[in-house]
Design a protein around this motif. Structure first.
Motif, short mmCIF file in Angstrom:
data_model
loop_
_atom_site.label_atom_id
_atom_site.label_comp_id
_atom_site.label_asym_id
_atom_site.label_seq_id
_atom_site.Cartn_x
_atom_site.Cartn_y
_atom_site.Cartn_z
N UNK A 169 -20.47 13.45 17.57
CA UNK A 169 -19.86 12.60 16.75
C UNK A 169 -18.59 12.17 17.24
N UNK A 170 -18.02 12.68 18.24
CA UNK A 170 -16.69 12.32 19.19
C UNK A 170 -16.90 11.11 19.14
N UNK A 171 -18.18 10.50 19.65
CA UNK A 171 -18.41 9.04 20.27
C UNK A 171 -18.04 7.87 19.25
N UNK A 172 -18.02 8.45 18.03
CA UNK A 172 -17.55 7.49 16.98
C UNK A 172 -16.06 7.37 16.99
N UNK A 173 -15.34 8.39 17.49
CA UNK A 173 -13.69 8.19 17.50
C UNK A 173 -13.70 7.37 18.84
N UNK A 174 -14.22 7.51 19.82
CA UNK A 174 -14.07 6.71 21.03
C UNK A 174 -14.43 5.40 20.69
N UNK A 175 -15.39 4.86 19.95
CA UNK A 175 -15.62 3.64 19.56
C UNK A 175 -14.57 2.87 18.66
N UNK A 176 -14.15 3.85 17.88
CA UNK A 176 -13.09 3.49 16.74
C UNK A 176 -11.76 3.11 17.77
#
Length: 329
Positions: A169-176
């Motif tokens: 789910x860290x990828x959601x932060x990267x997209x953010x």
């Protein structure tokens, strides 16, 4: 162009949480180049040493810089340590001090998954919201009581201090961060390229509730075990307190201190965890599951289930049922 420092920590780490953001941010630069635009990020790996091995020597990473070099960065990304988290914090004392120093000079900081432990160790998150992997939440709360842990969230943004939920789910932060520093269109494009659910904001559906028993209050521990064995019955706080030979007020105070949940919350979480397991493994309908865990009010059950998991009982079953469905022809 924003200078991004992806940290290579001491000790063991989840290599994917170093390579992952590097891959996504590099993809942004490639997409911009294809459109005839300049890159958005200068991406560097920064560590305590130039070379670091992980996973018992299986992976070796080569840092572009070490923290001993004199430079300023705009964004620091802290990957997830692996193994003993208190030990990881101790091993990275110098890196933690460097993070705080760079922040004092204007750098923003983002932690991925259990990287929140290193971010919190800087003291920068005291009084602020922070997310981490739900598995590490009890230890995080114990180590950093001054931080407002929001274990159900996938992303937090505290004025340039960011954190993310667990695992990938860290990828959601990267997209953010891509959306914030480049554009919404670019974030959506990356979400499609890497097939990431860009809209997810809660990790509640993934949480497996395990009652906090890492304490020395034996009467409370026995009460927890009784609740977990008799969750389908009607349980009252007075009866539980009497079984523990404690007054209700003292029982509730000690229960909250030991478990970080009120008695009522604990009972609800145990019941809903049992309901989740039934929805995953059985063919019982939602009403049957509801009755099996001790509820009789359909509306109340559905409301509570959604509050704790973030989805309805039916949606949960559709997503996590272990009874595999055949692929459409």
């Amino acid at each position: 162009m924003k200078h991004v420092s992806i940290l290579v920590p001491a000790g063991d780490a989840v290599v994917g949480s170093i390579e992952g953001p590097h891959k996504v941010l590099s993809q942004v630069n490639d997409l911009l180049a294809g459109a005839g635009q300049p890159p958005a990020f200068q991406i560097e790996l920064v560590g305590l040493t130039k070379h670091k091995t992980f996973n018992r020597g299986l992976f070796t990473l080569h840092a572009h810089r070490t923290i001993d070099e004199d430079f300023r960065t705009d964004l620091i990304i802290i990957p997830a340590p692996h193994g003993d988290l208190a030990e990881a914090v101790a091993l990275n004392h110098d890196l933690i001090a460097w993070i705080a120093g760079q922040h004092a000079h204007g750098a923003e900081v983002a932690s991925l998954c259990l990287g929140a432990f290193l971010l919190a160790a800087t003291g920068l998150m005291d009084g602020r919201q922070c997310a981490t992997h739900w598995l590490g939440a009890p230890q995080f709360a114990a180590m950093y009581p001054a931080v407002h842990l929001v274990a159900e969230q996938v992303i937090t943004d505290e004025q340039g201090l960011y954190s993310s939920g667990g695992a990938y789910s860290y990828l959601n932060l990267v997209l953010y961060l891509v959306e914030k520093f480049v554009s919404r269109d670019m974030a959506v494009c990356c979400a499609k390229v890497f097939q990431i659910d860009i809209g997810r904001r809660s990790q509640s559906p993934f949480v497996i509730f395990r009652g906090q028993k890492d304490h020395d209050d034996e009467p409370i521990k026995k009460a927890q075990e009784f609740i977990e064995q008799h969750f389908a019955e009607k349980l009252s706080v007075d009866e539980l307190a009497a079984q523990s030979c404690l007054s209700r007020r003292n029982f509730e105070r000690r229960f909250k201190k030991a478990t970080s949940n009120s008695v009522a919350e604990y009972v609800q979480r145990v019941k809903i965890e049992a309901a989740k397991m039934s929805l995953e493994t059985s063919r019982e309908n939602v009403s049957e599951v509801m009755y099996s865990v001790g509820y009789s009010d359909t509306k109340a059950f559905r409301t509570l289930f959604k509050r704790i998991t973030g989805v309805s009982p039916l949606a949960y079953r559709e997503r996590y049922s272990r009874k595999s469905l055949p692929l459409a022809a």
